[in-house]
Design an enzyme around this catalytic site. Structure first.
Site, PDB file in Angstrom:
ATOM      1  CG  ASP A  39      -6.814 -81.595  -0.788  1.00  0.00           C
ATOM      2  OD1 ASP A  39      -7.744 -82.359  -1.076  1.00  0.00           O
ATOM      3  OD2 ASP A  39      -6.767 -80.400  -1.137  1.00  0.00           O
ATOM      4  CD  GLU A  65      -1.493 -77.348   5.685  1.00  0.00           C
ATOM      5  OE1 GLU A  65      -2.317 -78.262   5.781  1.00  0.00           O
ATOM      6  OE2 GLU A  65      -1.749 -76.266   5.134  1.00  0.00           O
ATOM      7  CE1 TYR A  85      -5.857 -72.576   0.600  1.00  0.00           C
ATOM      8  CE2 TYR A  85      -4.718 -73.493   2.505  1.00  0.00           C
ATOM      9  CZ  TYR A  85      -4.827 -73.329   1.137  1.00  0.00           C
ATOM     10  OH  TYR A  85      -3.908 -73.906   0.290  1.00  0.00           O
ATOM     11  CD  GLU A 116      -0.616 -75.088   0.909  1.00  0.00           C
ATOM     12  OE1 GLU A 116      -1.818 -75.193   1.228  1.00  0.00           O
ATOM     13  OE2 GLU A 116       0.196 -76.028   0.969  1.00  0.00           O
TER      14      GLU A 116
END
Ligand code: GCB
Length: 643
Positions: A208, A449, A502, A538
């Protein structure tokens, strides 16, 4: 655009990756510095540039553009180095270019460097993305696979054989990613002729951030004596008030060099010295290297001068900053100098307007000022190794670093094969070789990840982690997971569990009320299964600057704040148990590829891309200083809010 062009470019990258697999790393990668025996000449600045827009992307090689001045084989434009090339022009073709670009610069080499045959002349590129081929005066001198890490070539002979005193440096750089590169990517051909023109292709990636390319860090010429210090490794520890610095110096070009090592304190006093290429220095009344906000006098650096004298009497001198500290991990704590350390920090990117990933001192210094203003004591070099200058700053300011390799976006099972693994091991070797002596670096991260639930992941990460430990036994190793605790096949091998999540963003969007429950469950599950300390590596939410709603809605500044506050409530419970850190995603907004989920980039920054604070930055500032006041020993000048 001919369909075979990008394929061929990709194949060349792949073959080079294969090749790098077969070569164990040779030699050291000491950061170039000046000394009585060494000179450094920065040849960054304006270079000539041309993107090879030919259908096959291969015209430069066919026409041997490196053999004559680039301006003689076609049009060139000015290109700043260091910088990504993507955002420098108004041309979307350059921004989105895939394939070979060509850089060239004429530089003057001091005549005495050439005349003195005892001088070794090295050309070093801080980093170029992704695959580079270098020529000097038309002669090939080296190739390198991978962005984010330096490479160099001894060009003494080439210069002496080919030069007047102008030296023409040509660098071809290719940004094509393949399943075996790090990060991986694929070229996809669009073969439906009713929708795409012939030869149309795109580069697909699973990460990303924008795949910025070009020469991202300084290009240097530097000298050493022919017999020279090639590498230095230090490892430090202490017992009571005695600091111990074990060192190992390797010298090339001399079979029996006389090595002398002197350690000086910050006031210039010599505190220890030794003869011999390996040994242990003992420092009484040691000043340990402490992180920022953990001690009244953080970031203490000694200076280690190494002198190596060859049989012919020539001496090479290299000075290395040394911070004396230890790292240990228990089942619930991360210990620096035997004291619990809590990571209250950020994830970053090397990213800014115009220059993309190009190194930029004003940006680096501004970012350190912002981090210190916020009470940040640590950051992670998501998702690739940062410039050496950044690590040197961290050493000097006491900011703790989780040093990450570019193993991001490993989602395709074909990227777990032997070629990928061998390349990944080489990259870890390059990373450890470059960064091993930085006291700020406290942990290696081998990936972000990855699809760690895929069957080959267990073998892959076992190999990666154990190889990294064999390269450096003094630091813990991790990778960053977003996988399910029950299915993560790599987790058994890491020292610290680093989890990204998230909640109320990618899951249950809009529902911040679920964060408390889901985050508690996340922590309890991971700890219950592995009994290893956990970092929330994160968390965050996008906030488009200036967008407001009350009650909060996604993408507003209020929503970002609410997400953070809900996470913080849980961190405050769990940091009493086994949670050892929290790193916000992200320090600043950053550029991504164009997709339907990104509004001119990722907006999860607590600062804008131009480094202006959003409300989340003030929230974190209060929090981090509060935690620092609770857990650290702060110098009086640093006590928030009275600065
Ligand atoms: C992640 C990735 C990071 C992304 C972030 C996001 O999990 O590690 O590279 O930018 O999420 O904002 O989606």
């Amino acid at each position: 655009m001919g369909s075979s062009g990008a394929e061929r470019a990709a194949k060349r990258v792949f073959l080079a990756a294969l090749c790098s697999v077969c070569q164990a790393l040779q030699g050291g990668m000491l950061s170039p510095t000046e000394s009585p025996s060494r000179e450094v000449k920065d040849v960054s600045g304006l270079w000539s540039f041309r993107a090879d827009l030919s259908p096959e992307r291969n015209r430069g090689f066919e026409q041997e553009w490196y053999k004559s001045p680039l301006a003689e084989t076609g049009p060139v434009i000015d290109m700043p180095v260091p910088s990504s090339y993507n955002d420098i022009t108004q041309d979307a073709k350059i921004r989105d270019f895939i394939g070979w670009v060509w850089y060239e610069k004429d530089v003057w080499v001091p005549a005495r460097w050439i005349q003195d045959r005892g001088t070794r002349i090295v050309l070093r590129v801080g980093s170029a993305h992704y695959y580079s081929v270098l020529w000097v005066n038309g002669v090939s001198v080296t190739e390198h696979v991978g962005g984010h890490l330096p490479f160099e070539a001894d060009i003494s002979d080439v210069l002496r054989q080919t030069s007047g005193s102008v030296c023409r440096i040509t660098i071809a750089v290719n940004n094509t990613l393949t399943l075996e590169t790090l990060p991986p990517g694929t070229i996809q051909y669009m073969n439906d002729r009713t929708r795409y023109p012939a030869g149309y292709f795109v580069q697909n990636t699973n990460f990303d951030f924008f795949n910025y390319a070009g020469i991202h860090r300084s290009v240097l010429l530097y000298t050493t004596p022919k017999a020279h210090i090639d590498d230095i490794t230090v490892e430090t520890s202490f017992s009571d008030n005695i600091g111990l610095v074990s060192y190992n110096v390797s010298v090339l070009g001399s079979s029996k060099p006389a090595v002398k090592v002197t350690l000086s304190a910050q006031d210039g006093r010599c505190v220890a010295s030794a003869n011999g290429s390996r040994g242990v220095l003992k420092v009484t009344d040691v000043n340990l290297w402490w992180p920022y906000l953990m001690h009244e006098n953080p970031a203490y650096l000694y200076s280690m001068e190494v002198q190596a004298t060859a049989e012919d009497g020539q001496t090479d001198v290299y000075t290395l900053p040394v911070g004396i500290r230890t790292i240990k991990v228990t089942s619930t704590q991360f210990l620096i100098n035997n004291k619990p350390f809590y990571f209250h920090g950020v994830n970053k990117h090397e990213d800014a307007d115009i220059r993309g990933k190009g190194f930029d001192w004003p940006l680096v210094v501004k970012d350190f000022n912002l981090m210190k203003w916020m009470g940040v004591n640590s950051f992670r070099t998501s998702h690739y190794p940062y410039a050496e200058e950044v690590l040197q700053m961290a050493d000097r300011h006491g900011i703790v670093i989780i040093d990450e390799c570019p193993g991001v976006g490993i989602k395709d099972i074909r990227s777990f094969g032997n070629v990928s693994l061998a390349h990944h091991l080489t990259v870890m070797e390059e990373l450890v070789r470059r960064d091993k002596n930085h006291p700020s670096v406290v942990m290696w991260s081998v990936a972000n990840e990855p699809a760690s639930e895929m069957q080959p992941a267990g073998f892959y990460f076992k190999a990666l982690v154990s190889r990294t430990k064999s390269l450096d036994s003094s630091r813990p190793v991790t990778y960053i997971t977003d996988s399910n605790y029950a299915r993560d096949l790599g987790a058994p091998y890491v020292d610290v569990i680093c989890v990204n999540s998230y909640f109320s963003w990618y899951h249950d969007p809009g529902h911040t009320e679920i964060i408390d429950l889901q985050l508690n469950t996340q922590f309890d599950n991971w700890y219950g299964k592995y009994q290893k300390p956990i970092i929330q590596s994160e968390y965050g939410a996008d906030a488009v600057p200036g967008l407001h709603t009350d009650p909060p809605m996604m993408f507003t500044e209020e929503y970002q704040k609410t997400v953070l506050q809900n996470y913080h409530n849980v961190f405050d419970q769990k940091r009493k148990e086994f949670v050892i850190g929290e790193l916000i995603w992200n320090f600043a907004d950053f550029m991504t590829a164009q997709t339907i989920t990104r509004v001119v980039g990722n907006k999860k920054g607590i600062f804008t891309r131009q480094r202006q604070p959003k409300p989340g930055a003030f929230l974190l500032r209060e929090r981090y200083w509060r935690i620092a006041n609770e857990t650290g020993v702060l110098p009086t000048w640093a006590r928030y809010p009275c600065q």
